[in-house]
Scaffold this active site. Sequence first.
Site, PDB file in Angstrom:
ATOM      1  CD  GLU A  51       3.570   5.693  -0.392  1.00 46.60           C
ATOM      2  OE1 GLU A  51       2.938   5.033   0.017  1.00 46.60           O
ATOM      3  OE2 GLU A  51       3.316   5.291  -1.763  1.00 46.60           O
ATOM      4  CG  HIS A  68      -5.692   5.132   0.413  1.00 44.40           C
ATOM      5  ND1 HIS A  68      -5.698   6.569  -0.199  1.00 44.40           N
ATOM      6  CD2 HIS A  68      -4.128   4.259  -0.245  1.00 44.40           C
ATOM      7  CE1 HIS A  68      -4.365   6.659  -0.204  1.00 44.40           C
ATOM      8  NE2 HIS A  68      -3.864   5.957  -0.415  1.00 44.40           N
ATOM      9  NE  ARG A 123      -2.451   4.223   3.268  1.00 42.19           N
ATOM     10  CZ  ARG A 123      -2.100   3.215   1.381  1.00 42.19           C
ATOM     11  NH1 ARG A 123      -2.289   2.080   2.180  1.00 42.19           N
ATOM     12  NH2 ARG A 123      -1.034   4.202   1.495  1.00 42.19           N
ATOM     13  CG  HIS A 168      -6.440   1.529  -0.853  1.00 35.76           C
ATOM     14  ND1 HIS A 168      -5.829   1.306  -2.418  1.00 35.76           N
ATOM     15  CD2 HIS A 168      -5.203   1.139   0.252  1.00 35.76           C
ATOM     16  CE1 HIS A 168      -5.014   1.419  -2.268  1.00 35.76           C
ATOM     17  NE2 HIS A 168      -4.212   1.487  -1.474  1.00 35.76           N
ATOM     18  NE  ARG A 205      -1.438  -2.210   2.565  1.00 34.13           N
ATOM     19  CZ  ARG A 205      -1.348  -0.658   1.376  1.00 34.13           C
ATOM     20  NH1 ARG A 205      -0.193  -1.425   1.002  1.00 34.13           N
ATOM     21  NH2 ARG A 205      -2.294  -0.918   0.543  1.00 34.13           N
TER      22      ARG A 205
HETATM   23  P1  FAD Z   1      -3.984  -8.266  -7.436  1.00 33.97           P
HETATM   24  O1  FAD Z   1      -3.424  -7.828  -8.061  1.00 33.97           O
HETATM   25  O2  FAD Z   1      -5.512  -8.109  -7.001  1.00 33.97           O
HETATM   26  O3  FAD Z   1      -4.606  -9.895  -8.374  1.00 33.97           O
HETATM   27  C1  FAD Z   1      -5.520 -10.797  -8.286  1.00 33.97           C
HETATM   28  C2  FAD Z   1      -5.403 -11.488  -9.617  1.00 33.97           C
HETATM   29  O4  FAD Z   1      -6.201 -12.813  -8.936  1.00 33.97           O
HETATM   30  C3  FAD Z   1      -6.670 -10.908 -10.572  1.00 33.97           C
HETATM   31  O5  FAD Z   1      -5.819 -11.134 -11.767  1.00 33.97           O
HETATM   32  C4  FAD Z   1      -7.652 -11.692 -10.656  1.00 33.97           C
HETATM   33  O6  FAD Z   1      -8.217 -11.789 -11.997  1.00 33.97           O
HETATM   34  C5  FAD Z   1      -7.745 -12.759 -10.198  1.00 33.97           C
HETATM   35  N1  FAD Z   1      -9.003 -13.051  -9.530  1.00 33.97           N
HETATM   36  C6  FAD Z   1      -9.545 -12.508  -8.817  1.00 33.97           C
HETATM   37  N2  FAD Z   1     -10.757 -13.784  -8.726  1.00 33.97           N
HETATM   38  C7  FAD Z   1     -10.625 -14.363  -9.521  1.00 33.97           C
HETATM   39  C8  FAD Z   1     -11.497 -15.994  -9.669  1.00 33.97           C
HETATM   40  N3  FAD Z   1     -12.326 -15.670  -8.968  1.00 33.97           N
HETATM   41  N4  FAD Z   1     -10.857 -16.737 -10.746  1.00 33.97           N
HETATM   42  C9  FAD Z   1      -9.776 -16.391 -11.168  1.00 33.97           C
HETATM   43  N5  FAD Z   1      -9.208 -15.108 -10.881  1.00 33.97           N
HETATM   44  C10 FAD Z   1      -9.467 -14.702 -10.028  1.00 33.97           C
HETATM   45  N6  FAD Z   1       0.555  -1.622  -2.919  1.00 33.97           N
HETATM   46  C11 FAD Z   1       1.729  -0.817  -2.288  1.00 33.97           C
HETATM   47  O7  FAD Z   1       2.040  -1.473  -1.347  1.00 33.97           O
HETATM   48  N7  FAD Z   1       1.879  -0.055  -3.075  1.00 33.97           N
HETATM   49  C12 FAD Z   1       1.330   0.794  -3.864  1.00 33.97           C
HETATM   50  O8  FAD Z   1       1.012   1.889  -4.188  1.00 33.97           O
HETATM   51  C13 FAD Z   1      -0.245   0.452  -4.092  1.00 33.97           C
HETATM   52  N8  FAD Z   1      -1.237   1.250  -4.454  1.00 33.97           N
HETATM   53  C14 FAD Z   1      -2.422   0.667  -4.742  1.00 33.97           C
HETATM   54  C15 FAD Z   1      -3.204   1.839  -5.408  1.00 33.97           C
HETATM   55  C16 FAD Z   1      -4.970   1.310  -5.975  1.00 33.97           C
HETATM   56  C17 FAD Z   1      -5.719   1.690  -6.651  1.00 33.97           C
HETATM   57  C18 FAD Z   1      -4.526  -0.297  -5.416  1.00 33.97           C
HETATM   58  C19 FAD Z   1      -6.155  -0.923  -5.359  1.00 33.97           C
HETATM   59  C20 FAD Z   1      -4.521  -1.094  -4.488  1.00 33.97           C
HETATM   60  C21 FAD Z   1      -2.759  -0.179  -4.359  1.00 33.97           C
HETATM   61  N9  FAD Z   1      -2.300  -1.196  -3.700  1.00 33.97           N
HETATM   62  C22 FAD Z   1      -0.681  -0.342  -3.124  1.00 33.97           C
HETATM   63  C23 FAD Z   1      -2.308  -2.348  -2.939  1.00 33.97           C
HETATM   64  C24 FAD Z   1      -1.573  -3.534  -3.690  1.00 33.97           C
HETATM   65  O9  FAD Z   1      -1.597  -3.025  -5.101  1.00 33.97           O
HETATM   66  C25 FAD Z   1      -2.539  -5.007  -3.561  1.00 33.97           C
HETATM   67  O10 FAD Z   1      -2.374  -5.223  -2.818  1.00 33.97           O
HETATM   68  C26 FAD Z   1      -1.653  -5.958  -4.767  1.00 33.97           C
HETATM   69  O11 FAD Z   1      -1.213  -5.853  -5.872  1.00 33.97           O
HETATM   70  C27 FAD Z   1      -2.547  -6.857  -4.448  1.00 33.97           C
HETATM   71  O12 FAD Z   1      -2.141  -8.511  -5.507  1.00 33.97           O
HETATM   72  P2  FAD Z   1      -2.340  -9.699  -5.610  1.00 33.97           P
HETATM   73  O13 FAD Z   1      -1.251 -10.363  -6.892  1.00 33.97           O
HETATM   74  O14 FAD Z   1      -2.181 -10.210  -4.517  1.00 33.97           O
HETATM   75  O15 FAD Z   1      -3.785  -9.587  -6.084  1.00 33.97           O
HETATM   76  C1  SIN Z   2      -0.836   4.891  -2.473  1.00 35.34           C
HETATM   77  O1  SIN Z   2      -0.252   5.325  -3.488  1.00 35.34           O
HETATM   78  O2  SIN Z   2      -1.074   5.582  -2.202  1.00 35.34           O
HETATM   79  C2  SIN Z   2      -1.337   3.172  -2.290  1.00 35.34           C
HETATM   80  C3  SIN Z   2      -0.319   3.194  -1.644  1.00 35.34           C
HETATM   81  C4  SIN Z   2      -0.009   1.575  -0.571  1.00 35.34           C
HETATM   82  O3  SIN Z   2      -1.795   1.471  -0.906  1.00 35.34           O
HETATM   83  O4  SIN Z   2      -0.034   0.227  -0.344  1.00 35.34           O
END
Ligand code: FAD
Ligand code: SIN
Length: 468
Positions: A109, A220, A257, A308, A343
């Site tokens: 990437e 993104h 990005r 993103h 990032r």
């Molecule tokens: P999240 O996975 O967002 O989880 C948040 C949790 O908090 C959820 O369960 C939600 O319901 C809960 N929550 C929120 N507010 C409240 C509240 N008030 N009360 C109770 N619960 C609450 N990163 C990579 O490294 N590689 C990738 O390939 C990649 N691809 C991505 C593709 C997409 C489409 C997206 C959107 C993001 C991507 N990212 C990627 C970024 C990465 O997925 C996220 O930064 C990461 O998964 C965040 O994880 P987290 O556990 O911090 O939060």
């Molecule tokens: C992607 O697959 O392009 C998302 C990866 C990331 O947000 O780190």
Amino acid sequence: MAEAPCDLLVVGAGAAGLTAALAAAERGASVLVLTKGHAPDSSSMHAQGGIAGAVGDDDTAALHAVDTERAGRELCRPSAVKVLTEEGPARVRELITLGVPFDPELNLEGGHSRRRVSSVEGAATGWAVTSLLGRRVARTPGIATREATNALALWMDGGRCLGVLTPDGPIAARATILAMGGAAALWARSTNPEGQIGDAIAIAFAAGAAVADLEFMQFHPTVLAGSRLLLTEALRGDGATLLDDKGERFVDELAPRDEVARAMVRKGRVWLDLRHIDRGRFPGLMAEIEMAGFDPATQPIPVSPAAHYTIGGVVTDLVGRTDIPGLFAAGESAATGVHGANRLASNSLLECLVFGRRAALAALDEPAAPLRSETQPLEPPAPPPARTASQELRAQVWREAGVMRDPADLASLVRSPDAVASLVARFALARSESRGVHYRIDATAADPAFEGHFVLRPGRELTLEHWT
Ligand code: FAD
Ligand code: SIN
């Protein structure tokens, strides 16, 4: 009255929260995982390209650190990068041991000098990892889960966090980890699930925690026009090209990005050409593109940038500790400084695994909360109403704090009644330079005077801090 406190309350069931819950339960702790929506509502479930980590034969943690810091534009916190890149490979290998069926070939990437991104079916990594962690959580004695329960505020007593306030009553815990993801859905055009509007920032700041780096929203570049469907950067790693309306390439598709996103905004209308890549490596994603009405085998796909990833968040140290006793944060909710001003792709799932585990272990060392319940029952305050984001607010944030920022627009957004939107604008106004994902049309170059992290504590002025 609150029920008996658990050892650890984890708010959020994405990769960071689930990792934290499992790490704590392995050590015998009682854990409650709380989530606002249901399992698919996390960004983690939607993650595509994969998890970065120096697991290839030609790679090292030091090379991964160099790439991370280069992407972060003089702003990554070196100690956090060291932790992420050195502990990362062990966390990825643990997932292999747990049974995540990673693809045999590592993805490439933008910004990576090596193929080092572990993926599942090219772009189904988030679903594979998060659902596996979720199944383990469901099977683990000692972890209870409560869905559809909104954490509306922190439950504070004497400056200490005792848990959270929900519409169904207070929940008490010896320690609380905010793993609530980011704020990108506050922008009208976003890859994130609708509920990801920065609740962690809102409730932690309201309770007195410091927040930082909120000007840095990562956009993104390749999101299907008019939708939330991300077209993973791994496609560009495999040779997909970006075309303008004359069918010509105009940017290095694997540049960081922020550079690609700005080049696309300057062009206006842009297409991602997938015709020459091995589409069989991304079966689920290709099916989704077809379901959206496009044929990736014969036609370039219209794409444009979308909000993103939230680089800023609740300030923590390297074990997730915030400046409120009893309160931790991990994953996208936290600002460790690890990403600097931009990032590196696929460093976020890694951040969830590395810092989610660290936060859980540190939280278990927290002294028992000085609950006065035996001698003097604690009366929790009534919770505030739930935070919501109207379509108008999301449109305003997109317009006034988008890929290219005008200080007059930011000044307007500062007046938003939404606490997080207003904070984003305050931070973006203060950083009157362009660096990484933050681009100001009135100050288009980086200024060494801003080589630091803007930090805000409630009731104080923004300060620029240097994190080592
Ligand atoms: P999240 O996975 O967002 O989880 C948040 C949790 O908090 C959820 O369960 C939600 O319901 C809960 N929550 C929120 N507010 C409240 C509240 N008030 N009360 C109770 N619960 C609450 N990163 C990579 O490294 N590689 C990738 O390939 C990649 N691809 C991505 C593709 C997409 C489409 C997206 C959107 C993001 C991507 N990212 C990627 C970024 C990465 O997925 C996220 O930064 C990461 O998964 C965040 O994880 P987290 O556990 O911090 O939060
Ligand atoms: C992607 O697959 O392009 C998302 C990866 C990331 O947000 O780190």
